[in-house]
Structures are given as C-alpha cells and as structure tokens.
Design an enzyme around this catalytic site. Sequence first.
Site, mmCIF file in Angstrom:
data_model
loop_
_atom_site.group_PDB
_atom_site.id
_atom_site.type_symbol
_atom_site.label_atom_id
_atom_site.label_comp_id
_atom_site.label_asym_id
_atom_site.label_seq_id
_atom_site.Cartn_x
_atom_site.Cartn_y
_atom_site.Cartn_z
ATOM 1 N N LYS A 189 0.855 -1.185 0.000
ATOM 2 C CA LYS A 189 0.000 0.000 0.000
ATOM 3 C C LYS A 189 0.893 1.237 0.000
ATOM 4 C CE LYS A 189 -1.014 1.410 4.001
ATOM 5 N NZ LYS A 189 -0.233 2.681 4.028
ATOM 6 N N ASP B 261 -5.319 0.128 8.888
ATOM 7 C CA ASP B 261 -5.012 0.008 7.458
ATOM 8 C C ASP B 261 -5.600 -1.246 6.817
ATOM 9 O OD1 ASP B 261 -3.676 2.365 7.046
ATOM 10 O OD2 ASP B 261 -1.666 1.519 7.251
#
Length: 309
Positions: A12, A143
């Site tokens: 990410k 996350d």
Amino acid sequence: MSATYRQQAPAKVNLFLHVTGKRDDGYHLLESLVCFTATGDVLSGELRDDDQITLSITGPMAAPLAQNDINENLVMQAAKLLQDTCAPKQGADLILDKRLPIASGIGGGSADAAAAIRLLCEMWKLDLDAHTLSRIALSLGADVPVCLHGKTCVMSGIGEEITELPDLPPVPIVLINPGKAVSTPEIFKARADEGFSPTGAWQGKQKFQSAASLADALSECGNDLTLPATGILPEICDVLNALAREDGCLLARMSGSGATCFGIYDTTSQAERAAHAIATQNPDWWISPTHILSEKTREQAEIGAAFPD
C-alpha cells in the site's frame, strides 16, 4: 493432494497523507490517497480436515518475524477471528512469503491480514456481507480495511471510510526502505503540537493519463508525518534525496508513517535505472522498482501464482 489457494498482499502506498483531526479517544483522523503496487507479499494455504490453523513464514523478510509469537502475526489473528465468527468445519495450513519490510509504512502486515481474509473466505466458502468484513478488518488495524478494498481510493476517518476512485495509470514507481523501522505512535506523539490539515484536499473523480499529470496533482498535497518521522529517523531524508536526484523523478515522498519512501518516474526504464543506481550506492537498503496497480495490471497479476521477483 489438497488444492493450494493463493492471495497476493500488495504494498500500500499513501500518495499523500493529511492529519485532519483527533478524536476524544486519541485516534487521529486522516485523509489519504491510497494506491497499491505490483510488489507485495504472497499468502498461500491448504485446507485441513481438522479445525487447526498453522502459519509458516518464508521469504527474504521472514527473519525479523521469526522471534515473534506466531499467534501475534496479523495473518493468524485474522484467521482466528474469521474462525470464531463463522465456525468453519475445516482448518488451514498457511504459508506467508514475506517480501515487504516490516513496520515500513506500506501496509505489509495489514496487507497480509487482508489477504488472509480473502484467502480464507475462498477456502472456507464463507459468504460474509460487506459490513461484517469491514468490522473484522478494522478490528485488526486501521489500514486493514483499505488493504481489503485493494483499489485506488481515498481513505479517511481512522481508516474505515473508503471512497473508491477511478484507477490510476500503471505509473512507474520505486519503493525504498532504509532498513530501519519507525514507531507510528512515536511519530504521532512527535507532531502533537502541530495543527491539522483541512479535509477535501483531493478532487474526487480525477483521471490521469500520465505520471507527470499525477505528480503535478500530488504536488498540491503532502505527508503530514514526514517532518516528525525524519526527526526520529534522519535516514528518511537520505532516501528522499536519493530518489529525487535520479533522472526522471517527478515526485519523491514518504509513504504512511515511514520509513519507506517512493519516487514516481516518467518511464519504466528511468525507474529501473534509478533503482539500480541507488542500490549500488546503498546495498543495505530495500529497493523495489515497480508500478501502480490498475484494473488491467491487477488482473494480470492475479493470473500468476505470485508477484514477479
């Protein structure tokens, strides 16, 4: 022979990250443009006849995890949570091919947890609604929901609010980590006296045709955690400078709370040359030339059993 299932856990990248507020419970509110790359970990698994879950960790970044209790790994936590929620009749033998550095600002553990959720839902034939999946993901970490979503989006709130966006083009990008971890709580503590950024920094449905147009739009934003992070780990500045001075670099920035930084380059060849040049000068750094995943490149990656080396 039991079938082997696989899920990728792509890195990410926070293309920008703004701290927009703080809740009464101490959690910070964020706004971030998130994308994923063709570099990442790979999780595989086989079904068991009993209800046991095992996890083995291999790969170039496995060593830092070897000293930790396996039950503390987010893959195991995700698996146990799914098992407690859905009571499947089978267990799983899982293998995590760990390629991303840990505690590095590119969601390695969160991406692994999200991959575990996807993998076990497939293996155990679980049909969970979006609300349940989101609740499970958020309970594992801020996350994890965005990594479970796995597509370009704006992440806001404490990570639970996801606004899907049009795909970004497969822009060449170089990821670099100096080989040192930084503590996210320490970084937020270090910026305690700083103010907050306004919300709504990103114009929702923008579409980009090139790396240059994306970099130009991103130049209006930033990463609010860079200053406190570099104060704790000055090597982040060395990484940013190394990326920026290579030919073709359009933008160099830290991802998440660091210490991984990224450089956006105009062409793939420039990105690969930059990665090679920087690696020659800094052999101890983790360096990965890659590209932003789009729908097309994501489908191509899913056809293969793993990310390319």
